[in-house]
Design an enzyme around this catalytic site. Structure first.
Site, PDB file in Angstrom:
ATOM      1  CE1 TYR A  56      -3.230  -2.798  -0.035  1.00 12.67           C
ATOM      2  CE2 TYR A  56      -3.759  -2.356   2.247  1.00 12.67           C
ATOM      3  CZ  TYR A  56      -3.969  -3.070   1.076  1.00 12.67           C
ATOM      4  OH  TYR A  56      -4.918  -4.054   1.044  1.00 12.67           O
TER       5      TYR A  56
HETATM    6  N1  LIG Z   1      -6.548  -7.965   0.014  1.00 10.39           N
HETATM    7  C1  LIG Z   1      -6.808  -7.239  -1.039  1.00 10.39           C
HETATM    8  O1  LIG Z   1      -6.489  -7.611  -2.172  1.00 10.39           O
HETATM    9  C2  LIG Z   1      -7.484  -5.913  -0.853  1.00 10.39           C
HETATM   10  C3  LIG Z   1      -7.945  -5.192  -1.973  1.00 10.39           C
HETATM   11  C4  LIG Z   1      -8.583  -3.972  -1.727  1.00 10.39           C
HETATM   12  C5  LIG Z   1      -8.723  -3.490  -0.423  1.00 10.39           C
HETATM   13  N2  LIG Z   1      -8.228  -4.212   0.626  1.00 10.39           N
HETATM   14  C6  LIG Z   1      -8.364  -3.746   2.028  1.00 10.39           C
HETATM   15  O2  LIG Z   1      -9.704  -3.373   2.240  1.00 10.39           O
HETATM   16  C7  LIG Z   1      -9.765  -2.012   2.690  1.00 10.39           C
HETATM   17  C8  LIG Z   1     -11.030  -1.397   2.215  1.00 10.39           C
HETATM   18  O3  LIG Z   1     -11.135  -1.447   0.788  1.00 10.39           O
HETATM   19  P1  LIG Z   1     -11.918  -0.336   0.044  1.00 10.39           P
HETATM   20  O4  LIG Z   1     -11.262   0.989   0.313  1.00 10.39           O
HETATM   21  O5  LIG Z   1     -12.097  -0.733  -1.360  1.00 10.39           O
HETATM   22  O6  LIG Z   1     -13.325  -0.410   0.872  1.00 10.39           O
HETATM   23  P2  LIG Z   1     -14.736   0.247   0.726  1.00 10.39           P
HETATM   24  O7  LIG Z   1     -15.243   0.415   2.125  1.00 10.39           O
HETATM   25  O8  LIG Z   1     -15.568  -0.535  -0.220  1.00 10.39           O
HETATM   26  O9  LIG Z   1     -14.486   1.682   0.047  1.00 10.39           O
HETATM   27  C9  LIG Z   1     -13.887   2.703   0.790  1.00 10.39           C
HETATM   28  C10 LIG Z   1     -13.992   4.021   0.039  1.00 10.39           C
HETATM   29  O10 LIG Z   1     -15.361   4.369  -0.117  1.00 10.39           O
HETATM   30  C11 LIG Z   1     -15.555   5.752   0.189  1.00 10.39           C
HETATM   31  N3  LIG Z   1     -16.376   5.785   1.417  1.00 10.39           N
HETATM   32  C12 LIG Z   1     -16.170   5.117   2.589  1.00 10.39           C
HETATM   33  N4  LIG Z   1     -17.165   5.358   3.472  1.00 10.39           N
HETATM   34  C13 LIG Z   1     -18.010   6.187   2.854  1.00 10.39           C
HETATM   35  C14 LIG Z   1     -19.224   6.795   3.260  1.00 10.39           C
HETATM   36  N5  LIG Z   1     -19.734   6.562   4.466  1.00 10.39           N
HETATM   37  N6  LIG Z   1     -19.859   7.612   2.377  1.00 10.39           N
HETATM   38  C15 LIG Z   1     -19.340   7.844   1.144  1.00 10.39           C
HETATM   39  N7  LIG Z   1     -18.185   7.292   0.711  1.00 10.39           N
HETATM   40  C16 LIG Z   1     -17.531   6.465   1.553  1.00 10.39           C
HETATM   41  C17 LIG Z   1     -14.155   6.344   0.370  1.00 10.39           C
HETATM   42  O11 LIG Z   1     -13.660   6.736  -0.913  1.00 10.39           O
HETATM   43  P3  LIG Z   1     -13.904   8.179  -1.590  1.00 10.39           P
HETATM   44  O12 LIG Z   1     -14.128   9.190  -0.506  1.00 10.39           O
HETATM   45  O13 LIG Z   1     -12.683   8.433  -2.392  1.00 10.39           O
HETATM   46  O14 LIG Z   1     -15.109   7.976  -2.460  1.00 10.39           O
HETATM   47  C18 LIG Z   1     -13.350   5.140   0.828  1.00 10.39           C
HETATM   48  O15 LIG Z   1     -11.976   5.238   0.534  1.00 10.39           O
HETATM   49  C19 LIG Z   1      -8.465  -1.384   2.181  1.00 10.39           C
HETATM   50  O16 LIG Z   1      -8.099  -0.238   2.913  1.00 10.39           O
HETATM   51  C20 LIG Z   1      -7.514  -2.527   2.370  1.00 10.39           C
HETATM   52  O17 LIG Z   1      -7.085  -2.594   3.740  1.00 10.39           O
HETATM   53  C21 LIG Z   1      -7.636  -5.415   0.419  1.00 10.39           C
END
Ligand SMILES: NC(=O)c1ccc[n+]([C@@H]2O[C@H](COP(=O)([O-])OP(=O)(O)OC[C@H]3O[C@@H](n4cnc5c(N)ncnc54)[C@H](OP(=O)(O)O)[C@@H]3O)[C@@H](O)[C@H]2O)c1
Length: 348
Positions: A56
């Protein structure tokens, strides 16, 4: 905040895990002070489980987390990281060989400024390295006191089951968790990965539980990601994953359910995951502290079963063969037992 056991292990983690992929990400993330505020809100809300990875922001996420961890007692937090992706130009600096795992874990320990990693995860499967070699490498790290538990991410169901079978035979520490893409729009892991995990006592930690923000409802009325948003920055990845008619309709239904319940769409979408006991935690990502504050409510809120069922039914998942055959032939002929075997994942 409610807590769940991490798979069959004795480790209790908050059912919301804090993802740190945004930390140090210049395009769609936050800087040190923004990250510090996010961790503070999360920990004050009862969260104890934080996920990062060496990949990351090219190590910056781990470095930022190290700075922030100085504000907390290390023993009160469960820190998870991952290794697998290339970290240098050397041909050996990738994958799940013993050489790379040990070097990657040592580098993560250094960047995180900690003596031990609670959960070390293989970020992806390595088809070229014997799984015995990878398992034994982490087993050694566990015995050396540098790692507490082992998990995987993005592995196939058969790979998880095979690895845990080999670990049992050889006396190595098994996987206690798997970290996979799982949300209301993308339920692929229900076909094979989740059943494999349940059979092996492996708890599911769901990544992108909000479909990278789409399930918050903020992209309604758009038929493709807008410039400047997280979806816009990652359009080449998220467009194929989430932008199709059925998904956009499902988001409308999540918004309607949230209005009915007096909750936000994000809280409903997160809580939907916890209706399945095979799920240990949802990893929430955030760019701003207000998002964490909102999402934290899902740590307590349980979606009424009938609303969960309605949302699940909106986008039926085609399980395909061999489930089709089993539904027709297998279950009816084997269903005479007094009770079905109890679930092997330890329940909260
Ligand atoms: N193992 C893997 O291959 C893998 C892959 C991906 C992620 N991950 C892990 O999973 C975690 C979460 O993934 P993700 O970031 O894709 O999760 P997510 O919860 O689906 O999306 C998070 C994004 O959505 C937006 N957001 C979050 N809460 C919100 C709300 N209440 N209202 C409006 N927008 C909101 C924000 O982006 P904006 O403000 O930019 O819109 C935030 O960065 C990562 O940090 C990482 O630790 C792992």
């Amino acid at each position: 905040m409610k807590y769940r056991y991490l798979g069959r292990s004795g480790l209790l983690v908050s059912r919301l895990c804090l993802g740190t992929m945004t930390f140090g990400n210049k395009d769609w993330g936050c800087d040190l002070e923004g990250s510090r505020a996010i961790v503070k809100a999360f920990v004050e809300g009862g969260g104890n489980f934080i996920d990062t990875a060496d990949a990351y922001s090219a190590g910056e996420s781990e470095r930022i987390l190290a700075e922030i961890l100085k504000d907390y007692r290390r023993d009160e937090l469960v820190i998870a990281t991952k290794g697998f992706f290339p970290q240098a130009d050397a041909v050996t600096a990738r994958g799940l060989s013993r050489k790379h795992i040990v070097e990657a874990a040592e580098a993560s320990l250094k960047r995180l400024g900690t003596d031990y990693i609670d959960l070390y995860q293989f970020h992806g499967p390595d088809p070229f390295t014997p799984v015995e070699e990878s398992l034994r490498a982490v087993d050694d790290l566990i015995r050396a006191g540098k790692v507490r538990y082992l998990g995987c991410s993005n592995w196939y169901g058969w790979q998880i089951a095979r690895a845990n079978g080999i670990a049992a035979l050889k006396g190595y520490e098994p996987f206690v968790s798997a970290q996979h893409l799982y949300n209301l729009v993308r339920r692929d892991i229900e076909r094979d990965v989740l059943p494999a995990c349940a059979a092996e006592g492996v708890g599911m930690i769901c990544w992108s539980p909000l479909a990278a923000g789409m399930l918050s409802g903020k992209y309604r009325g758009q038929n493709r990601p807008a410039e400047g948003t997280r979806h816009g920055h990652q359009a080449s990845i998220v467009e194929n994953r989430y932008w199709f008619d059925e998904a956009l309709k499902l988001v409308d239904a999540v918004v309607a359910a949230a209005d009915k319940l007096g909750k936000t769409p994000s809280q409903v979408a997160l809580s939907w995951l916890f209706g399945d006991n095979r799920v240990t935690a949802a990893i929430i990502g955030a760019r701003r502290v207000e998002q964490v504050a909102e999402n934290l409510e899902a740590g307590e809120f349980d979606l009424p079963a009938e609303i969960r069922d309605e949302l699940t039914a909106l986008m039926p998942l085609k399980l395909g063969y061999p489930q089709e055959w089993t539904a027709l032939n297998g279950t009816p002929s084997l269903d005479k037992g007094e009770a079905h075997p109890p679930h092997t994942v330890r329940m909260p």
